[in-house]
Write a protein that holds these residues in place. Structure first.
Motif, PDB file in Angstrom:
ATOM      1  N   ALA A 187       0.812  -1.219   0.000  1.00  0.00           N
ATOM      2  CA  ALA A 187       0.000   0.000   0.000  1.00  0.00           C
ATOM      3  C   ALA A 187       0.839   1.260   0.000  1.00  0.00           C
ATOM      4  O   ALA A 187       0.318   2.362  -0.114  1.00  0.00           O
ATOM      5  N   VAL A 188       2.134   1.101   0.142  1.00  0.00           N
ATOM      6  CA  VAL A 188       3.036   2.247   0.210  1.00  0.00           C
ATOM      7  C   VAL A 188       3.896   2.270  -1.039  1.00  0.00           C
ATOM      8  O   VAL A 188       4.361   1.226  -1.507  1.00  0.00           O
ATOM      9  N   LYS A 189       4.117   3.458  -1.570  1.00  0.00           N
ATOM     10  CA  LYS A 189       5.000   3.596  -2.720  1.00  0.00           C
ATOM     11  C   LYS A 189       6.423   3.306  -2.273  1.00  0.00           C
ATOM     12  O   LYS A 189       6.979   4.003  -1.426  1.00  0.00           O
ATOM     13  N   ARG A 235      12.362   8.074   2.351  1.00  0.00           N
ATOM     14  CA  ARG A 235      12.036   8.671   3.642  1.00  0.00           C
ATOM     15  C   ARG A 235      12.630   7.875   4.799  1.00  0.00           C
ATOM     16  O   ARG A 235      13.074   8.434   5.799  1.00  0.00           O
ATOM     17  N   PHE A 236      12.642   6.551   4.641  1.00  0.00           N
ATOM     18  CA  PHE A 236      13.189   5.697   5.703  1.00  0.00           C
ATOM     19  C   PHE A 236      14.660   6.005   5.939  1.00  0.00           C
ATOM     20  O   PHE A 236      15.106   6.175   7.082  1.00  0.00           O
ATOM     21  N   TYR A 237      15.426   6.101   4.866  1.00  0.00           N
ATOM     22  CA  TYR A 237      16.857   6.340   5.030  1.00  0.00           C
ATOM     23  C   TYR A 237      17.170   7.791   5.397  1.00  0.00           C
ATOM     24  O   TYR A 237      18.268   8.090   5.864  1.00  0.00           O
ATOM     25  N   GLN A 238      16.213   8.695   5.200  1.00  0.00           N
ATOM     26  CA  GLN A 238      16.380  10.049   5.729  1.00  0.00           C
ATOM     27  C   GLN A 238      16.223  10.062   7.241  1.00  0.00           C
ATOM     28  O   GLN A 238      16.937  10.761   7.943  1.00  0.00           O
ATOM     29  N   PRO A 268      17.863  13.536  11.594  1.00  0.00           N
ATOM     30  CA  PRO A 268      17.374  13.076  10.278  1.00  0.00           C
ATOM     31  C   PRO A 268      17.765  14.051   9.168  1.00  0.00           C
ATOM     32  O   PRO A 268      17.832  15.257   9.383  1.00  0.00           O
ATOM     33  N   LYS A 269      18.002  13.516   7.999  1.00  0.00           N
ATOM     34  CA  LYS A 269      18.309  14.352   6.850  1.00  0.00           C
ATOM     35  C   LYS A 269      17.049  15.059   6.380  1.00  0.00           C
ATOM     36  O   LYS A 269      15.959  14.501   6.399  1.00  0.00           O
TER      37      LYS A 269
END
Length: 881
Positions: free
Chosen positions: A66-68, A75-78, A872-873
């Motif tokens: 359900a997630v792109k 976003r996860f690695y940010q 976070p980045k």
């Protein structure tokens, strides 16, 4: 989903997951994932086996479809910058948990304006502090004008002459200070008291005038004395033998530091800044002077410029005699001395080193005064003009000392690449301390760049030879006889600094041993002839060289809690913070004001850390056996064709650095298991250890010896002159740098003329009162700049060149003006950069036998850093200009 997989709905979750995993297609997919992780992502076999199961488990609760995927992945690695998509490891789940906790606890709400409000509040508070600074400066200047002369206040001076009033004032001040120091405070009262002191002291640091300095010193002594009183009265409740032993060492080191601080303030509270005294107009009234140039194993190329400059001193030639005191008995030196008209003295018995050499020369010379220059110190021609007036003004003056200035970079400047950017190690002594000593008639003889009265030397039996520091001991003996010593803070000679860190350390070892010997055999605190002010100045100088043990204690003290769980300061976290931090801040800003352009903040600790281990043994041995030890000659003029790391000299710093690094790593792990009530004290120990790592890293950086391929050091200059080209044209030029063999020029209108390498041109410079012409050859050209090599240089021409360059009267006048006033924050930034460079150099030059240990340290440091939470980045913003 379970029905499609033929799995009963009522099974427990662990059985459902197991049933999925044992299906053939999932086993094939699992093998594919493991193989890909192991081969492409290069993770360990154990990580490759566990990570797919972990993600399968997460997928049971999160619908990834359900997630792109691309957006979620970015976003996860940010949010988790510690995790690398192509470098998965076994500890990534731990990093994930730590970063998740950090994000939950500290991530600010992006829709809130809290951080904007906080930033605005801080900026507003800073503006108010600056306005308060200006208010204090304006009011204090009105109350006590900067240019006012205290001697003009006749009423105050007349009252102060009464001894009873003076001692009553001293007693009243002492009582008030004792009350401030000893009265017990609650935590809140201590916070308010130290806050008030810092509120007054911080703006006072920019107030001009002597009164502001006295106020800051007073506040610093109150805060530091109150800290020491608190330490002795409230923090010695040790519970075990380890805490008692280690805590006793720390309290003794702190007491030593407080005593040195107190003596240092006394020594430099009012530098005299003595001005030269004019000589009589009639040169017939000027006395005769013998110039001694002692040498032992230095090359003739080092001794030659000094001798030529000494022969060119502005003094009646019939009253000036220059002597080379050659303890090496070299025939080439004798031939040179004969060729230039200098005296040459040798001796049969080479005893008592430099002092014995000069005592032997006194038996063969008759000058009323003796000027002494180390063989690498080239005097300016105005040297005697600026110094001899003191003797004619006051017959009790036995010594006039001038600064030791070095035109070459010392090991700290050369290896850390901060020459002319950071004041060198000697600058504090010659720029400030000697001026302070002069105020109390306690100027030290430094062995060179000085003039001594023969009569005073003969009254004490010549130069002292009982210690390896014959200079300071000679001055002490003359002062005991009632003679006066003076200091003129105008550099009138320049020489070569030590070439390597090992030579530098060897020189300091000799000084440390000599001062410890004086302390034993001719203690200035005892015996007759000295005023109490002189005794305190000598005591501070001797205590400075006893800093080895206290410095090592400060570099290892925080490890007591980390390694042994020993509470060496028996106090709660908040009390330690309120006593230690404000006191250190007050000391730093006070020393920054006093030492300003002569010693930048934190650099003194780097110098002491380099020398601590090496001066510990000789000073301790000399205190018990003062006759042990010998004079060692400092090597000058050496070359270094390759960069290398001096592991021999840096071993103590490396060991201390390693111990502190291991301690910091252990403390980091302890944070997760420590009792919440004691975690504050552990954090203090970690901060202290981190600071020690920065200082030791900078100390390690000095051991990376830089190249020294020039046989002649270049001196920056701004000398006006002319050049004459082959076609007869004469052009104005400026000498931008020079050595004894070459010159760098900046030439006006050179672009209009054809000058190429190998062309011969004449360089015209003023040598004293006449113009000298030097034949040179062009070696390089860049736009309007030329590099010239001196050719056809007979002895007379060499003498003229020295007179036109090294021996100019204004050659070294600006030595103190090139440095900005100290800024502690900027200075610490410099130390931090030097520390990082030192760690890199140490790792790069690690010997083969130490490579495994070094690699282990690197891996440990990288691992600890990878576990730490990170900001976070941010998403890149589209900006239009």
């Amino acid at each position: 989903m379970w029905a499609l997989l033929n799995i009963p709905q009522n099974w427990p979750m662990h059985l459902k997951i197991a049933a999925i995993l044992v299906q053939p297609k999932y086993i094939r997919l699992y093998k594919f994932r493991v193989k890909r992780l192991f081969e492409e992502y290069r993770v360990t076999r154990l990580s490759a086996l566990i990570l797919p199961i972990f993600f399968y488990f997460i997928s049971c609760f999160i619908k990834f479809r359900a997630v792109k995927k691309s957006t979620a992945k970015r976003r996860f690695y940010q949010l988790y910058p510690q995790l690398k998509p192509n470098q998965l490891s076994f500890f990534d789940p731990l990093r994930f948990i730590i970063q998740s906790l950090y994000l939950l606890l500290s991530k600010p709400n992006s829709e809130s304006d809290f951080w904007h409000k906080l930033s605005y509040f801080l900026r507003k508070a800073w503006v108010k502090i600056r306005l308060f600074d200006r208010f204090i400066i304006q009011k204090s200047t009105k109350i006590w004008p900067v240019n006012s002369n205290p001697h003009n206040h006749t009423l105050i001076n007349s009252i102060w002459r009464f001894h009873s009033f003076r001692w009553l004032t001293y007693l009243l001040i002492s009582v008030v200070l004792f009350v401030f120091i000893s009265v017990p405070f609650t935590i809140s009262a201590q916070a308010a008291f130290m806050g008030l002191i810092l509120l007054v002291a911080y703006p006072m640091r920019k107030v001009p005038g002597q009164l502001a300095t006295i106020i800051m010193i007073t506040l610093s002594l109150i805060s530091s004395s109150r800290y020491l009183w608190w330490r002795f009265n409230e923090t010695l409740g040790w519970q075990d033998w380890q805490s008692t032993l280690l805590g006793t060492g720390l309290i003794i080191a702190e007491s030593y530091a407080w005593l040195v601080l107190l003596l240092g303030y006394f020594q430099t509270i009012n530098p005299l800044k003595r001005a030269p005294v004019a000589l009589p107009d009639n040169p017939d009234l000027w006395p005769s002077v013998d110039v001694y140039i002692p040498t032992y194993n230095e090359p003739l190329s080092v001794v030659k410029p000094t001798t030529l400059a000494a022969l060119s001193l502005d003094w009646p030639q019939d009253k000036l005699n220059v002597y080379i005191l050659d303890d090496g008995c070299r025939e080439s030196f004798k031939e040179f001395a004969d060729s230039v008209g200098a005296g040459y003295i040798i001796r049969d018995q080479h005893i008592h080193a430099k002092a014995g050499n000069m005592n032997h020369a006194m038996q063969h010379t008759k000058g009323e005064y003796i000027a002494i220059f180390d063989c690498d110190h080239i005097p300016a021609r105005s040297f005697l003009q600026l110094t001899m007036g003191q003797f004619l003004k006051d017959k009790k003056v036995c010594l006039v000392q001038t600064p030791h200035h070095f035109f070459s970079a010392d090991p700290f400047e050369k290896n850390l690449k901060n020459h002319t950017k950071v004041p060198n190690e000697n600058m504090l002594f010659y720029g400030l301390i000697q001026d302070g000593n002069d105020m109390w008639n306690a100027t030290f003889f430094c062995g060179s760049c000085a003039v001594l009265k023969r009569e005073a030397l003969e009254s004490i039996g010549g130069f002292a030879f009982d210690t390896v520091t014959e200079d300071a001991h000679t001055a002490l003996r003359m002062q005991r006889q009632g003679y006066k010593t003076t200091y003129i803070n105008i550099p009138q000679a320049a020489g070569l600094a030590t070439d390597s860190l090992s030579a530098h350390v060897g020189q300091r070892i000799r000084w440390a041993r000599g001062m410890a010997q004086i302390f034993r055999i001719d203690n200035p605190l005892l015996g007759k002839g000295l005023q109490w002010r002189q005794r305190l100045c000598y005591l501070n100088a001797m205590l400075h060289f006893l800093s080895g043990i206290p410095r090592i204690i400060f570099l290892t003290a925080p490890l007591a809690l980390i390694f042994f769980n020993a509470y060496i300061i028996h106090a709660e976290f908040l009390a330690i913070m309120l006593y230690v931090i404000p006191t250190l801040m007050q000391i730093k800003i006070t020393n920054s004001r006093i030492q300003g352009k002569y010693r930048y903040s934190f650099w003194g600790e780097v110098y002491e850390s380099v020398l601590a281990w090496y001066i510990l043994k000789p000073t301790t041995v000399a205190l018990f056996n003062p006759s042990k030890g010998k004079f060692n000659v400092t090597e000058k003029g050496g070359l270094n064709n390759n960069e290398f790391y001096d592991w021999n000299i840096s071993t103590p710093s490396f060991v201390l650095f390693s111990i502190n690094l291991v301690g910091f790593i252990i403390a980091t792990f302890r944070l997760f298991f420590e009792d919440p009530q004691t975690i504050g004290v552990l954090l203090i120990s970690m901060a202290w250890t981190a600071y020690n790592l920065v200082i030791l890293g900078a100390a390690i950086a000095v051991a990376a010896e830089a190249k020294q391929i020039r046989a002649s050091h270049r001196v920056q200059a701004n000398i006006k002159g002319n050049i004459r080209l082959k076609n007869g044209h004469t052009l104005q030029c400026t000498v931008t740098d020079y050595s004894d063999k070459s010159v760098g020029l900046e030439v006006v209108d050179l672009i209009d003329h054809t000058v190429k390498p190998t062309d011969e041109i004449d360089l015209l410079l003023m040598a004293g009162k006449k113009q000298a012409v030097f034949t040179t050859k062009v070696v390089n050209r860049r736009d309007n700049q030329l590099g010239l090599l001196l050719t056809d240089m007979p002895v007379e021409r060499q003498k003229e060149f020295v007179l036109a360059t090294f021996a100019r009267a204004d050659a070294w006048i600006g030595w103190q003006k090139q440095f900005q006033h100290d800024r502690p924050s900027f200075s610490f930034k410099q130390i931090r950069h030097a520390s990082w460079r030192g760690v890199n150099n140490m790792l790069f030059h690690a010997p083969v036998i130490a490579k495994p240990f070094v690699n282990l340290l690197i891996m440990g440091g990288e691992f600890i850093y990878s576990l730490l939470p990170k900001q976070p980045k941010q998403e890149p913003k589209n900006e239009y200009f």
